[in-house]
Write a protein that holds these residues in place. Sequence first.
Motif, mmCIF file in Angstrom:
data_model
loop_
_atom_site.group_PDB
_atom_site.id
_atom_site.type_symbol
_atom_site.label_atom_id
_atom_site.label_comp_id
_atom_site.label_asym_id
_atom_site.label_seq_id
_atom_site.Cartn_x
_atom_site.Cartn_y
_atom_site.Cartn_z
ATOM 1 N N TRP A 79 0.425 2.169 -9.686
ATOM 2 C CA TRP A 79 -0.764 2.325 -10.527
ATOM 3 C C TRP A 79 -0.709 3.629 -11.315
ATOM 4 O O TRP A 79 -1.157 3.676 -12.468
ATOM 5 C CB TRP A 79 -2.035 2.229 -9.697
ATOM 6 N N LEU A 80 -0.160 4.684 -10.714
ATOM 7 C CA LEU A 80 -0.010 5.952 -11.434
ATOM 8 C C LEU A 80 0.892 5.771 -12.644
ATOM 9 O O LEU A 80 0.584 6.238 -13.740
ATOM 10 C CB LEU A 80 0.558 7.033 -10.500
ATOM 11 N N ALA B 50 5.970 9.296 -10.533
ATOM 12 C CA ALA B 50 5.742 7.969 -9.952
ATOM 13 C C ALA B 50 7.064 7.223 -9.774
ATOM 14 O O ALA B 50 7.286 6.589 -8.738
ATOM 15 C CB ALA B 50 4.788 7.164 -10.831
ATOM 16 N N ALA C 78 1.765 1.268 -3.840
ATOM 17 C CA ALA C 78 0.673 0.989 -4.776
ATOM 18 C C ALA C 78 0.274 2.216 -5.594
ATOM 19 O O ALA C 78 0.118 2.126 -6.815
ATOM 20 C CB ALA C 78 -0.539 0.441 -4.032
ATOM 21 N N PHE C 79 0.120 3.370 -4.940
ATOM 22 C CA PHE C 79 -0.289 4.569 -5.664
ATOM 23 C C PHE C 79 0.685 4.875 -6.787
ATOM 24 O O PHE C 79 0.281 5.133 -7.926
ATOM 25 C CB PHE C 79 -0.414 5.779 -4.730
ATOM 26 N N SER C 80 1.980 4.835 -6.480
ATOM 27 C CA SER C 80 2.999 5.139 -7.483
ATOM 28 C C SER C 80 2.979 4.120 -8.617
ATOM 29 O O SER C 80 3.127 4.479 -9.788
ATOM 30 C CB SER C 80 4.391 5.149 -6.847
ATOM 31 N N ASP D 187 0.818 -1.216 0.000
ATOM 32 C CA ASP D 187 0.000 0.000 0.000
ATOM 33 C C ASP D 187 0.851 1.265 0.000
ATOM 34 O O ASP D 187 0.394 2.323 -0.413
ATOM 35 C CB ASP D 187 -1.003 0.002 1.156
ATOM 36 N N THR D 188 2.114 1.164 0.412
ATOM 37 C CA THR D 188 3.027 2.308 0.373
ATOM 38 C C THR D 188 3.420 2.644 -1.067
ATOM 39 O O THR D 188 3.531 3.809 -1.431
ATOM 40 C CB THR D 188 4.308 2.009 1.188
#
Length: 151
Positions: A99-100, A137, A95-97, A92-93
């Motif tokens: 998927w971005l 990202a 994940a954003f990067s 989760d740390t």
Amino acid sequence: RSMVQIDDGALRFGIRISLCYLIVFLFAIVSQTYRKFEQMFKIKKEGKRFVRWDPTNAAMMAADRAVGNCMEWGPVFLILIWCNILAGEAPDTIAFSAWLWLAARGFYIVLVIFLGSYGVGGPRVAIFLATVPAYAALGMLFMPLLPYLQP
């Protein structure tokens, strides 16, 4: 920090992200192939000879650039993903990067191949809508790994 054992969730995340990269890459290849056949039929219909590597064919230049971009940055992305996982960073740390980056690469392909954001003269301003988030990202994926550069 020391390396930690990879938990099942992190391993699954890495596999999922790697497979999604493969899908983005295949999207680029299929889009390039589509553009090639489109150009081949169009040029032959005009009674001309299709030359695959014609530097004046903006559509083919753009399609090749989109594939090249995936090939250039894909290894960097995958190495950063797996280094984060091996270093014990929680999915989760990062994940954003992750998927971005994948979304930005997919958007880049659409911009370049289908919306004309790259041509014989080089990139157009719209291309930065995909490249800036993609580079951000990668930077976010690199940051947690900085401590590992120290001896």
